[in-house]
Design a protein around this motif. Structure first.
Motif, short mmCIF file in Angstrom:
data_model
loop_
_atom_site.label_atom_id
_atom_site.label_comp_id
_atom_site.label_asym_id
_atom_site.label_seq_id
_atom_site.Cartn_x
_atom_site.Cartn_y
_atom_site.Cartn_z
N ASP A 147 -83.59 -15.66 7.24
CA ASP A 147 -83.18 -17.23 8.56
C ASP A 147 -82.01 -16.96 8.87
O ASP A 147 -80.87 -16.89 9.70
CB ASP A 147 -84.32 -17.95 8.49
N TYR A 148 -81.71 -17.71 7.14
CA TYR A 148 -79.63 -18.02 6.53
C TYR A 148 -78.59 -16.69 7.16
O TYR A 148 -78.13 -16.37 7.66
CB TYR A 148 -79.72 -18.23 5.69
N CYS A 149 -79.47 -15.27 6.51
CA CYS A 149 -78.67 -14.32 6.70
C CYS A 149 -78.24 -13.95 8.42
O CYS A 149 -77.33 -13.15 8.42
CB CYS A 149 -79.50 -12.97 5.79
N LEU A 150 -79.93 -14.15 8.81
CA LEU A 150 -79.75 -13.48 10.40
C LEU A 150 -78.58 -14.49 11.17
O LEU A 150 -77.55 -14.21 12.37
CB LEU A 150 -81.16 -13.20 11.06
N TYR A 151 -79.24 -15.77 10.90
CA TYR A 151 -78.35 -16.79 11.53
C TYR A 151 -76.64 -16.23 11.49
O TYR A 151 -75.69 -16.71 12.56
CB TYR A 151 -78.53 -17.87 11.37
N ALA A 152 -76.14 -15.84 9.93
CA ALA A 152 -74.62 -16.12 9.65
C ALA A 152 -74.29 -14.91 10.44
O ALA A 152 -73.22 -14.41 10.80
CB ALA A 152 -74.45 -15.68 8.49
N MET A 153 -75.10 -13.73 10.79
CA MET A 153 -74.21 -12.62 11.52
C MET A 153 -74.62 -12.71 12.76
O MET A 153 -73.94 -12.13 13.62
CB MET A 153 -75.83 -11.20 10.96
N ALA A 154 -75.69 -13.43 13.57
CA ALA A 154 -75.54 -13.38 14.98
C ALA A 154 -74.05 -14.52 16.13
O ALA A 154 -74.01 -14.28 16.44
CB ALA A 154 -76.79 -14.30 15.34
N VAL A 155 -73.83 -15.42 14.49
CA VAL A 155 -72.42 -16.53 14.55
C VAL A 155 -71.07 -15.44 15.13
O VAL A 155 -70.77 -15.82 15.06
CB VAL A 155 -72.92 -17.69 13.46
N ASN B 27 -74.56 -24.87 12.37
CA ASN B 27 -74.83 -24.79 10.77
C ASN B 27 -76.61 -25.53 10.78
O ASN B 27 -77.16 -25.59 9.82
CB ASN B 27 -74.30 -25.96 9.47
N ASP B 28 -76.81 -24.82 11.95
CA ASP B 28 -79.03 -25.52 12.37
C ASP B 28 -79.19 -23.95 12.32
O ASP B 28 -79.47 -23.13 13.06
CB ASP B 28 -78.64 -25.98 13.29
N VAL B 29 -79.50 -23.72 11.47
CA VAL B 29 -80.43 -22.09 11.01
C VAL B 29 -81.36 -22.25 11.75
O VAL B 29 -81.95 -20.66 12.35
CB VAL B 29 -80.60 -21.96 9.33
N ASP B 30 -82.24 -22.92 12.16
CA ASP B 30 -83.50 -23.32 12.98
C ASP B 30 -83.36 -22.76 14.38
O ASP B 30 -84.03 -22.22 15.19
CB ASP B 30 -84.16 -24.82 12.87
N GLN B 31 -81.76 -23.00 15.15
CA GLN B 31 -81.45 -22.26 16.46
C GLN B 31 -81.78 -20.50 16.29
O GLN B 31 -81.68 -20.18 17.31
CB GLN B 31 -79.88 -22.58 16.60
N LEU C 205 -76.25 -16.39 22.14
CA LEU C 205 -75.22 -16.79 22.68
C LEU C 205 -74.98 -18.25 23.30
O LEU C 205 -73.92 -18.96 23.39
CB LEU C 205 -74.38 -15.62 22.61
N TYR C 206 -75.16 -18.46 24.26
CA TYR C 206 -75.71 -19.37 25.45
C TYR C 206 -75.77 -20.50 24.56
O TYR C 206 -75.55 -21.88 25.35
CB TYR C 206 -76.44 -19.26 26.67
N ASN C 207 -77.36 -20.34 24.07
CA ASN C 207 -76.98 -21.98 23.18
C ASN C 207 -76.10 -22.23 22.73
O ASN C 207 -75.77 -23.74 22.43
CB ASN C 207 -78.77 -21.91 22.33
N LEU C 208 -74.79 -21.49 22.40
CA LEU C 208 -74.43 -21.77 21.32
C LEU C 208 -72.89 -22.24 22.45
O LEU C 208 -72.39 -23.07 21.61
CB LEU C 208 -73.32 -20.62 20.28
#
Length: 522
Positions: A196-204, A219-223, A234-237
């Motif tokens: 989850d953390y790795c995918l979150y960092a990539m997507a961000v 920094n909410d990985v649950d997003q 992207l829309y949610n960010l």
């Protein structure tokens, strides 16, 4: 999941389509647990509405790489399939002792989840769909890792190929479910804890690289688990939890001291109210109305209408009829940046993104979010608008309204230049005219876009602008002077003709002698 009739499938064999449809229905009914799970998965990957597709097809249809089932069968995209296959081989080598078949077996168990994510009926068997998701997920993860490990791409010096792939990745019809990327990442790394953390960092990192607007990193990985695909992430960010944050912002605005406590009235404001009051306005405009209603002036107006205005009116009607055939929404009624600037309105950058759009009446400052404009900005904005329009019908079209606002205030190169000098627009295109052309082509919507807090800002800007003396005098001159120049020209020509005729008459009949004699005898 939307089940389309078999005849809507692109396969030319209707018998084969019917058999595939029956097999799919039987499998879906035999797996009740999957069916219950599927009912909790909202449709998130839509076809772009035709009304939007007609305006700029290249912004919605992938030009280089196909991801997911919608554009998988396009022959012009087959060249990238070999590159996708090579990335899948590298991913397999990175996982000793594991084969890609194992990942496909895991993804096959989520077949109904994949199908439920797509709005269109997928005329594919489960194995084909699983292999497609596995290969595409490997390609996306490899692209993210290469970007993260390449300082050239992170520094902003992106290549043309990188830009082309990035444009295709953010397209609405080119999305794949994020849980497919998560499963693939767990397969490659062999661990479920850090996926989850790795995918979150990539997507961000992808969103930071592609988003024209500022993203809100929490920094909410649950997003990553709350978003169905990358475009939704992207829309949610850009608009984090808009259902809560925007309602809270509106409540705070309504309860603010400026709204609750009336401001102290100054002598200048009293004079301004008196001058702008209705009785004074009637007194100022009454003489012109009386003059314009005199019989001679009315006759000249009729002559002007039949001589000058009929052709112009017919031409405008024809143009409006032609434009209405493809325009769905009118442009926002708001002055351009140049007009607002000339009226004394300043522009400033807000660091709060779209929620920070505001107009300060005390300082006459229009706050707008920073905007990065490059070769990918139009595609990203158009697909965000398309996603927003295809989602929940009760959701306010905030990004759509923002694009309409920018389209309304940016009309020319000068408008784009002013925003660039104020630090609002970061222009990576060739010229300011390119920025103006980009926004002038993005005024399409498929339904009404009423967003209360943005509409209130637009109303405040228009109210301040229309209340300026310079603007009011300019409108008066345009309406009653330049707007009636044809009547003035006709009147001047008529008076000239009258005096020339009078001079000729007096030359022939001696008007001076007759007038002199009458005066003496009298």
């Amino acid at each position: 999941m939307l089940l389309s009739p078999p005849h809507q499938s692109p396969n030319p064999n209707p018998i084969w389509d019917e058999q595939r449809w029956i097999i799919f229905i039987r499998q879906a009914l035999d797996h009740e647990d999957d069916l219950d799970q599927e009912s909790h998965i909202p449709v998130s990957i839509f076809n772009v509405p035709k009304s939007l597709m007609r305006t700029s097809p290249e912004s919605y249809v992938p030009q280089l790489v196909a991801l997911g089932p919608y554009h998988h069968s396009r022959p012009e995209l087959y060249e990238m399939e070999m590159h996708k296959l090579s990335t899948a081989k590298r991913s397999q080598k990175a996982s000793p002792g594991l084969k890609l078949h194992n990942l496909v077996d895991q993804l096959s168990r989520a077949e109904h989840m994949f199908r439920a994510s797509y709005h269109k009926f997928l005329n594919l068997n489960g194995e084909t769909l699983a292999w497609m998701m596995a290969v595409d997920s490997c390609f996306l993860l490899d692209f993210f890792q290469r970007k993260a490990g390449n300082p050239t791409l992170n520094s902003g010096r992106k290549t043309g190929l990188h830009d082309a792939i990035l444009r295709d990745i953010v397209m609405l019809e080119n999305q794949i479910p994020l849980f497919s990327l998560k499963k693939t990442l767990e397969f490659i790394t062999g661990s479920t804890e850090g996926a989850d953390y790795c995918l979150y960092a990539m997507a961000v990192g992808l969103c930071r690289d592609s988003s024209p607007l500022m993203i809100q990193e929490s920094n909410d990985v649950d997003q990553i688990n709350k978003s169905a695909h990358l475009l939704e992430f992207l829309y949610n960010l850009i608009l984090p939890r808009f259902h809560e944050s925007f309602k809270t912002a509106l409540d705070d605005e309504e309860e603010s001291p400026n709204k609750a406590v009336p401001a102290k009235t100054s002598p200048f404001s009293l004079i301004k109210r008196l001058v702008l009051s209705k009785p004074v306005t009637i007194i100022l405009t009454l003489p012109w109305k009386i003059i314009s209603n005199l019989p001679g002036i009315l006759m000249l107006k009729q002559v002007e209408y039949y001589c000058f205005s009929r052709n112009t009116e017919d031409q405008n009607n024809n143009n409006n009829n032609n434009d209405n055939s493809h325009l769905l929404m009118d442009e926002i009624a708001i002055p351009s940046v140049t007009e607002l600037s000339n009226a004394g309105i300043e522009f400033a950058r807000t660091e709060k993104g779209i929620p920070g759009i505001d107009f300060d009446k005390e300082t006459a400052t229009f706050h707008l979010p920073s905007l990065s404009v490059d070769v990918n900005s139009e595609v990203v904005m158009r697909n965000l608008v398309a996603y927003e329009a295809c989602g929940d019908a009760s959701r306010p079209l905030i990004i759509t309204r923002y694009t309409e606002l920018m389209n309304g205030i940016i009309d020319s190169e000068e408008d784009a230049r002013i925003l660039r000098e104020r630090g609002i627009v970061w222009n990576y295109l060739k010229s300011d005219q390119d920025v103006a052309d980009l926004w002038n082509g993005m005024s399409r919507s498929i339904r009404m876009t009423k967003v209360p807090f943005l509409d209130r800002v637009i109303e405040d800007v228009n109210s301040y602008y229309n209340g300026r003396w310079k603007v009011r005098i300019g409108k008066f001159v345009r309406m009653y002077v330049f707007g009636s120049w044809q009547s003035i020209t006709l009147m001047a020509a008529s008076m000239l003709l009258f005096f020339v005729s009078l001079q000729s008459f007096c030359t022939l009949f001696g008007c001076g002698r007759l007038f002199f004699r009458r005066t003496r005898t009298y």
